[in-house]
Design a protein around this motif. Structure first.
Motif, PDB file in Angstrom:
ATOM      1  N   ASN A  54      27.556   0.387  19.009  1.00 52.82           N
ATOM      2  CA  ASN A  54      27.040  -0.597  19.973  1.00 52.82           C
ATOM      3  C   ASN A  54      26.098  -1.590  19.309  1.00 52.82           C
ATOM      4  N   GLU A  55      25.254  -1.102  18.417  1.00 55.28           N
ATOM      5  CA  GLU A  55      24.303  -1.976  17.729  1.00 55.28           C
ATOM      6  C   GLU A  55      25.027  -2.985  16.850  1.00 55.28           C
ATOM      7  N   MET A  56      26.063  -2.512  16.150  1.00 50.61           N
ATOM      8  CA  MET A  56      26.825  -3.417  15.274  1.00 50.61           C
ATOM      9  C   MET A  56      27.483  -4.534  16.076  1.00 50.61           C
ATOM     10  N   PHE A  57      28.089  -4.176  17.204  1.00 50.68           N
ATOM     11  CA  PHE A  57      28.759  -5.190  18.013  1.00 50.68           C
ATOM     12  C   PHE A  57      27.760  -6.155  18.632  1.00 50.68           C
ATOM     13  N   ASP A  58      26.605  -5.630  19.039  1.00 46.18           N
ATOM     14  CA  ASP A  58      25.583  -6.508  19.607  1.00 46.18           C
ATOM     15  C   ASP A  58      25.059  -7.491  18.564  1.00 46.18           C
ATOM     16  N   GLN A  59      24.887  -7.006  17.327  1.00 44.72           N
ATOM     17  CA  GLN A  59      24.376  -7.863  16.259  1.00 44.72           C
ATOM     18  C   GLN A  59      25.402  -8.895  15.800  1.00 44.72           C
ATOM     19  N   SER A  60      26.667  -8.651  16.106  1.00 39.58           N
ATOM     20  CA  SER A  60      27.703  -9.591  15.661  1.00 39.58           C
ATOM     21  C   SER A  60      27.580 -10.951  16.334  1.00 39.58           C
ATOM     22  N   GLY A  61      26.926 -10.988  17.509  1.00 38.17           N
ATOM     23  CA  GLY A  61      26.769 -12.250  18.215  1.00 38.17           C
ATOM     24  C   GLY A  61      28.036 -12.722  18.907  1.00 38.17           C
ATOM     25  N   GLN A  62      29.065 -11.851  18.953  1.00 41.77           N
ATOM     26  CA  GLN A  62      30.323 -12.219  19.585  1.00 41.77           C
ATOM     27  C   GLN A  62      30.415 -11.566  20.966  1.00 41.77           C
ATOM     28  N   ASP A  63      31.270 -12.130  21.819  1.00 43.34           N
ATOM     29  CA  ASP A  63      31.406 -11.627  23.182  1.00 43.34           C
ATOM     30  C   ASP A  63      32.771 -11.004  23.449  1.00 43.34           C
ATOM     31  N   LEU A  64      33.811 -11.535  22.813  1.00 44.17           N
ATOM     32  CA  LEU A  64      35.161 -11.029  23.014  1.00 44.17           C
ATOM     33  C   LEU A  64      35.855 -10.875  21.666  1.00 44.17           C
ATOM     34  N   TRP A  65      36.835  -9.963  21.632  1.00 38.59           N
ATOM     35  CA  TRP A  65      37.588  -9.683  20.402  1.00 38.59           C
ATOM     36  C   TRP A  65      39.077  -9.749  20.717  1.00 38.59           C
ATOM     37  N   VAL A  66      39.807 -10.434  19.866  1.00 38.52           N
ATOM     38  CA  VAL A  66      41.241 -10.599  20.054  1.00 38.52           C
ATOM     39  C   VAL A  66      41.966  -9.846  18.948  1.00 38.52           C
ATOM     40  N   THR A  67      42.869  -8.962  19.325  1.00 38.94           N
ATOM     41  CA  THR A  67      43.662  -8.214  18.344  1.00 38.94           C
ATOM     42  C   THR A  67      45.131  -8.333  18.697  1.00 38.94           C
ATOM     43  N   GLY A  68      45.962  -8.131  17.700  1.00 41.07           N
ATOM     44  CA  GLY A  68      47.402  -8.240  17.908  1.00 41.07           C
ATOM     45  C   GLY A  68      48.135  -6.956  17.628  1.00 41.07           C
TER      46      GLY A  68
END
Length: 410
Positions: A54-68
């Motif tokens: 959770n901390e890593m994702f919060d620090q990333s500054g991103q809101d959404l992730w797109v994967t294929g």
């Protein structure tokens, strides 16, 4: 007053019996302590993984992730990975056109060869982004400067900028500073022909991947690793505009691009954890095994402890002591052992948790993977005192079935 004297007598007898067989008492305490440690430490591992994620994702500054789809390993291929998102640049531009999207950044990860002298090469993780900005947090240096000239509107015919941003651990490993040069490529031969200038240091991808990284322009990494023909990327990150409803943006974009998966930070973390289902199942099994093994050990030792006292307890029963008094002696012994074992277990937990965290850091590159929450101590208490009471009451029940010392000896 008589009840108090009776209770004091029960406690005195219980403690005296524990002192008379110290080795068994110590073993029972160790059993309880192990049961407590199995709960606190293994729960700490699970809680630490989730908290760190959770901390890593919060620090990333991103809101959404797109994967294929899943990232497939391609043995023998340049870069080692088959990235699942083709036409990444146009797709990111299309997503960026959404009114509630501030930026969409395609990223790729590949294994690359690196050298400081063009002679001795080692492999490291290479990451590619279109340019600077919020996707790469610069600690030292200016980072990428100028436009992505190599992409050239999708032709990949423009000149490379030959700029690279390295992680702090890579800078320390290769003794590099801003302004130094490195040789970089998808193969050794390719790397010898491409000299990059270090234009900055950034911990962004090192924190995310748990290993040293070198970051270049996405188009340049694609060319170096043979992925320019289909403009493939590993994922696309999205930063929404301030105040935008992330879930609504996710649903809207997912409807526009049904062939891709759009996730929030929390959903992306859950997805990553689900891919480690075998590891999580093994961890859960270890928790259960630890609780059962530690509990059975402490239960067996407590039963043995009371069993070797069967004659004194039976004599106590035969001379007029009530069944409640005999049970009280066993319960006091069990609670005393549980209390000492619990204190030993929770006292050793912080030190052992710190040791396990250092081992996890060495193995995975991630810090904070072992974090013992408060509820783990409560769960440890439940195991310690629960099995202790079970052992004490069960042992006392067996002893009080015998009404006289004569019957017991027979």
């Amino acid at each position: 007053m008589s009840r108090l004297r009776a209770a004091a007598g029960v406690v005195w007898i219980a403690l005296r019996q524990l002192r008379s067989d110290r080795m068994r008492t110590v073993l029972a305490v160790i059993g309880v302590a192990l049961a407590v440690l199995s709960v606190t430490l293994l729960t700490g591992v699970g809680a630490g993984v989730v908290a760190t994620g959770n901390e890593m994702f919060d620090q990333s500054g991103q809101d959404l992730w797109v994967t294929g789809g899943p990232i497939e390993i391609a043995p023998g291929s340049v870069g080692g990975f088959q990235n699942p998102i083709p036409n990444a640049h146009p797709l990111a531009e299309n997503i960026s056109a959404h009114e509630d999207v501030d930026a969409a950044v395609p990223m790729a990860f590949q294994v690359v060869y690196v050298s400081t002298d063009g002679e001795e090469f080692t492999t490291t993780m290479g990451s590619g982004v279109p340019g600077g900005g919020p996707s790469v947090a610069i600690e030292e240096g200016e980072g990428f400067t100028g436009p992505d000239t190599h992409y050239a509107d999708g032709t990949y015919e423009g000149n490379m900028t030959h700029q690279a941003v390295i992680s702090p651990s890579m800078a320390a490993e290769y003794d590099l500073e801003v302004g130094d040069t490195i040789y970089l490529g998808g193969t050794v031969a390719n790397a010898r022909e491409n000299e990059f200038e270090v234009v900055g240091t950034s911990p962004t991808f090192e924190n995310f991947l748990g290993t040293g990284t070198v970051t270049t322009r996405l188009s340049e990494l694609q060319t170096l690793t043979g992925n320019a023909y289909d403009d493939s990327a590993t994922l696309i990150t999205i930063r929404t505009t301030p105040g935008a409803d992330r879930e609504a943006v996710r649903d809207d974009l997912a409807a526009q691009h049904p062939e891709y998966t759009f996730r929030t930070n929390q959903e992306q973390l859950v997805s990553l954890l689900e891919r480690q289902a075998v590891v999580l199942a093994a961890g859960a099994s270890l928790v259960v095994l630890g609780i059962v093994a530690g509990g059975i050990l402490s239960l067996n030792l407590l039963l043995s402890l009371i069993y070797v006292q069967r004659q004194p307890l039976a004599v106590l029963r035969a001379v007029g002591a009530t069944r409640r008094s005999v049970v009280g002696v066993a319960v006091v012994q069990a609670l005393t052992i549980a209390t000492i074992g619990y204190l030993v277990g929770i006292g050793a937990t912080p030190l052992l948790a710190m040791l396990l965290d250092q081992i996890a850091l060495t193995v995975t590159g991630f810090e904070g993977l072992v974090q013992v929450p408060q509820y783990a101590y409560l769960a440890g208490a439940g195991v310690a005192f629960g099995f202790a009471l079970l052992g004490g009451i069960t042992g006392a029940w067996r002893v009080t079935r015998v009404t006289s010392a004569t019957q017991l000896v027979r």
